[in-house]
Enzyme design. Structure first.
Site, PDB file in Angstrom:
ATOM      1  CG  MET A   1      -2.449   5.875   5.489  1.00  0.00           C
ATOM      2  SD  MET A   1      -2.886   5.895   3.591  1.00  0.00           S
ATOM      3  CE  MET A   1      -2.074   4.329   3.181  1.00  0.00           C
ATOM      4  CB  CYS A   2      -5.177  11.895   5.468  1.00  0.00           C
ATOM      5  SG  CYS A   2      -3.898  12.564   4.349  1.00  0.00           S
TER       6      CYS A   2
END
Length: 262
Positions: free
Chosen positions: A1-2
């Site tokens: 996940m960013c």
């Protein structure tokens, strides 16, 4: 996940927002605290901002390097000052290319867009289905292969189809469409989104199954007065508020915040 970050309020330097906080976006790129998948965000980054006085399209600086390896960003950050900033560090989904076409923020005219989340097995599941409901204008403007850019194209298509509705309406329709497609294909999808026209922020914390990726908001902190910050993780100790799951967060130019469930 960013990890992502957005700011709206009194003009502030990129340095003050990106580098100075103790758990800044730079730190989150290599030492995140609340990522549900992945360990680091080393697959590129991007920053978008609006001119504080002139009514122009936003400016964007991107790189495929890890944000901590970009030697130009510290100098640029001392120079640039803005009242509206969106920033993002990337942890690429397996199989997605690391190139400039896939770096966020994405933009269209005045709009800047960043996304944290994923569509499960995107190329095999919702890739063609999303493209099949895009308006021709935005179908043709997709340059990369990420689920994020396709979600942005879907949002722009919804905006075009509902020109007389507020932008929150287009975002709601986009998320509902994702939910329905994900259910039909028995997959999971998440979409923490922030987009802006330079005068306001509109964000979502959304997932088809709980928990959604983390997202927080903070208003009028002494370090950043007359402002609102939305971030994947708190940047420093303060009165951070958890965004409710499956909600849309609207921040007006006067920093008034409204939150509605989807």
């Amino acid at each position: 996940m960013c990890r992502l970050l957005a700011y709206l309020g009194s003009p502030v330097s990129l340095e003050h927002l990106l580098f100075k906080p103790e758990h800044s976006l730079i730190v989150q790129s290599y030492q995140p605290r609340e990522m549900s998948s992945g360990v680091v965000n080393a697959d590129g980054f991007g920053v978008g901002w609006y001119h504080s006085q002139k009514d122009t399209e936003p400016f964007i600086y991107k790189n495929t390097l890890p944000i901590w390896n970009d030697i130009n960003l510290p100098s640029l950050s001392r120079y640039v000052e803005s009242k509206c900033i969106l920033a993002y560090v990337r942890s690429a989904t397996l199989g997605q290319a690391i190139d400039f076409a896939n770096c966020q923020p994405f933009n269209y005219h005045q709009q800047l867009f960043i996304h944290n989340g994923r569509i499960e097995n995107f190329r095999k599941t919702l890739h063609r289905k999303i493209r099949s409901i895009l308006t021709p204008d935005f179908y043709e403007k997709i340059n990369g292969n990420t689920d994020s850019e396709h979600i942005f194209a879907l949002l722009l298509s919804q905006s075009q189809n509902n020109k007389h509705r507020p932008p929150e309406y287009a975002l709601r329709n986009t998320l509902i469409a994702l939910l329905e497609m994900a259910k039909r294909n028995q997959i999971e999808a998440s979409a923490n989104i922030i987009f802006s026209d330079g005068n306001r922020l509109i964000a979502s914390r959304f997932a088809t199954t709980s928990p959604a990726p983390s997202l927080y908001w903070l208003r009028d902190d002494p370090t950043f007065p007359n402002s609102v910050i939305i971030a994947s993780e708190p940047l420093f100790i303060g009165n951070w508020n958890t965004c409710p799951e499956n909600s849309i967060i609207s921040v007006r130019e006067d920093c008034d915040i409204q939150i509605e469930q989807i």
